[in-house]
Design an enzyme around this catalytic site. Structure first.
Site, PDB file in Angstrom:
ATOM      1  N   TYR A 177       0.796  -1.194  -0.015  1.00 24.26           N
ATOM      2  CA  TYR A 177      -0.147   0.068  -0.169  1.00 24.26           C
ATOM      3  C   TYR A 177       0.912   1.219   0.005  1.00 24.26           C
ATOM      4  O   TYR A 177       2.103   1.082   0.402  1.00 24.26           O
ATOM      5  CB  TYR A 177      -0.833   0.043   1.004  1.00 24.26           C
ATOM      6  CG  TYR A 177      -0.182   0.369   2.540  1.00 24.26           C
ATOM      7  CD1 TYR A 177       0.371  -0.741   3.213  1.00 24.26           C
ATOM      8  CD2 TYR A 177      -0.263   1.726   3.082  1.00 24.26           C
ATOM      9  CE1 TYR A 177       0.804  -0.192   4.514  1.00 24.26           C
ATOM     10  CE2 TYR A 177       0.379   2.196   4.050  1.00 24.26           C
ATOM     11  CZ  TYR A 177       0.954   0.782   4.794  1.00 24.26           C
ATOM     12  OH  TYR A 177       1.387   1.300   6.130  1.00 24.26           O
ATOM     13  N   CYS A 178       0.270   2.251  -0.432  1.00 24.76           N
ATOM     14  CA  CYS A 178       0.938   3.734  -0.185  1.00 24.76           C
ATOM     15  C   CYS A 178       0.044   4.678   0.133  1.00 24.76           C
ATOM     16  O   CYS A 178      -0.327   4.776   1.335  1.00 24.76           O
ATOM     17  CB  CYS A 178       1.851   3.868  -1.579  1.00 24.76           C
ATOM     18  SG  CYS A 178       1.000   3.928  -3.018  1.00 24.76           S
ATOM     19  N   ARG A 179       0.049   5.706  -0.677  1.00 25.43           N
ATOM     20  CA  ARG A 179      -0.747   7.020  -0.334  1.00 25.43           C
ATOM     21  C   ARG A 179      -2.179   6.936  -0.504  1.00 25.43           C
ATOM     22  O   ARG A 179      -2.643   7.752   0.358  1.00 25.43           O
ATOM     23  CB  ARG A 179      -0.017   8.205  -0.960  1.00 25.43           C
ATOM     24  CG  ARG A 179       1.476   8.672  -0.765  1.00 25.43           C
ATOM     25  CD  ARG A 179       2.104   9.746  -1.307  1.00 25.43           C
ATOM     26  NE  ARG A 179       3.366   9.698  -1.105  1.00 25.43           N
ATOM     27  CZ  ARG A 179       4.466  10.266  -1.879  1.00 25.43           C
ATOM     28  NH1 ARG A 179       4.086  10.358  -3.387  1.00 25.43           N
ATOM     29  NH2 ARG A 179       5.591  10.097  -1.832  1.00 25.43           N
ATOM     30  N   CYS A 183      -2.341   5.949  -5.984  1.00 27.59           N
ATOM     31  CA  CYS A 183      -0.858   6.306  -5.943  1.00 27.59           C
ATOM     32  C   CYS A 183      -0.200   5.230  -6.637  1.00 27.59           C
ATOM     33  O   CYS A 183      -0.473   4.028  -6.602  1.00 27.59           O
ATOM     34  CB  CYS A 183      -0.302   6.281  -4.517  1.00 27.59           C
ATOM     35  SG  CYS A 183       1.375   6.358  -4.031  1.00 27.59           S
ATOM     36  N   MET A 207      -2.977   5.117   3.109  1.00 33.15           N
ATOM     37  CA  MET A 207      -2.593   5.154   4.573  1.00 33.15           C
ATOM     38  C   MET A 207      -3.865   6.099   5.149  1.00 33.15           C
ATOM     39  O   MET A 207      -4.415   5.991   6.052  1.00 33.15           O
ATOM     40  CB  MET A 207      -1.391   5.844   5.022  1.00 33.15           C
ATOM     41  CG  MET A 207      -1.241   6.104   6.197  1.00 33.15           C
ATOM     42  SD  MET A 207      -1.273   4.644   7.515  1.00 33.15           S
ATOM     43  CE  MET A 207      -2.055   5.047   8.912  1.00 33.15           C
TER      44      MET A 207
END
Lengths: 221, 221
Positions: A177-179, A183, A207
């Site tokens: 996962y990221c932003r 993303c 997040m």
DNA sequence: TCGTCATTCAATGAAATGATTGAATGACAG
DNA sequence: CTGTCATTCAATCATTTCATTGAATGACGA
């Protein structure tokens, strides 16, 4: 700017908010601020933009009540005003995803075979983590990871994916996962891991959404 | 317009949607379209704007996937693409209500003593209606009433409030609603009724929200 | 086929927005 | 008090948006 009746005056204010969201760079700024508060300079560096330009856009966001500013010595730290901003972003995104053909075209063209990258929902991820079935990696830069990440996640910035994957168990599924939902980093991470023989999927969003859903967040030690 | 990476390309699309919401007149158009589909001409008449101007703004809304167009003989009927548009509108409004000081100022200045006009929630209204405790009036123009209204509501356009109130039981509370949370008509209706000695309150929002909440809607016979 | 009518398009000028540059402000350290 | 540094302001120019006008399109009815 002649205020003729209260409704028009109100709608003018609402329009200011929508207008502030109506610029790709400002949307990207919001995405970054959703990871945590940032100074003007830090944000400018993240986005590769001149400081003065970012400062001006921040003013626009502030006038719209989208970000709040807090002075800390020499620095002014900007942060999202609250979660309602993410709601607004998400609902604008939803309209675009549903009705703008161009979005579909871009997704098909760039995020290759997105259908095959069936994302993992937050609920599913929690179950998988509880049962210890997957390795969760956070592919954002270390500074963003430090400001808050999903409990149990390992920080593997995109640039280190290949090195990391060598030491990782090949038979264990990885979730990245990221932003946020669009993303690119998690898309690229999954893509890279797959080409290296790993089983990998993305978390459906990032997040800020995790945090907004009221789920636990871990800070760096 | 150089598309450098997929994220920027996507954000440009999201920005188009937000930008389309970023004009007071277009917001007002959305409010009207939320009552039901309208031709260009009809919408222009409602808003007191030249047809060509409305047509251009409708194009912008269409490019953003906010409205859909359907040709019917000579007429083109425009309608909101779906409920996600109302979500987007509502969340933009929420940001403004929470963070833009000017909104507060306008509300205080024009919608006098709004706190005293404690609005009735949808749930509360349903309970009151079930028990037959209140008279519900829809203060929108008859054509909008005909396209869908809350079951049991009586159509009392704003211009006829005074005449109507004479024949109405003075000891029975009246609840008024119109196009949405900031539609001035229900504020004025409540204000007028109170000055005539009636007990009156507003529904917290209007018809589109009622419908979007999945509650039953009655059409004209 | 022709006229009518709803809508869209095209062209104009006025106003707002956006990026860039360099100067001004305001807070801290010495 | 002075220098430094983060941020904001001011001025400029290019671009875009907006409203208005009048002409074009496209569907219907006679």
């Amino acid at each position: 700017m002649s205020i003729r009746n209260p409704k028009q005056a109100l709608y003018e204010q609402f329009a200011i908010v929508a207008k502030a969201l109506g610029h790709p760079l400002r949307l990207e700024m919001i995405e970054h601020l959703a990871q945590g508060a940032r100074s003007v300079e830090a944000l400018a560096a993240k986005l590769g933009q001149p400081v003065a330009n970012i400062s001006q856009h921040l003013q626009a966001l502030r006038r719209a009540g989208i970000v709040s500013a807090e002075r800390d010595g020499k620095f002014v730290h900007y942060a999202l005003a609250d979660e309602s901003v993410l709601d607004a972003f998400a609902s604008v995104r939803a309209v675009a995803e549903r009705h703008v053909a161009e979005v579909d075209r871009i997704v098909r063209g760039y995020f290759d075979a997105r259908d095959q990258m069936l994302p993992v929902s937050r609920d599913e991820l929690q179950a998988l983590m509880r049962d210890g079935l997957v390795t969760l990696i956070d592919v954002r830069p270390p500074d963003e990871f430090a400001l808050g990440h999903v409990p149990g996640a390992i920080n593997v910035p995109l640039s280190e994916i290949k090195v990391w994957s060598v030491g990782a168990a090949a038979d264990r599924e990885v979730v990245a996962y990221c932003r946020g939902p669009w993303c690119v980093m998690s898309f690229e991470a999954v893509s890279a891991l797959r080409s290296l023989g790993h089983s990998a999927r993305r978390l459906e969003d990032g997040m800020p959404e995790w945090k907004a859903a009221g789920l636990p967040v871990e800070m760096a030690a």
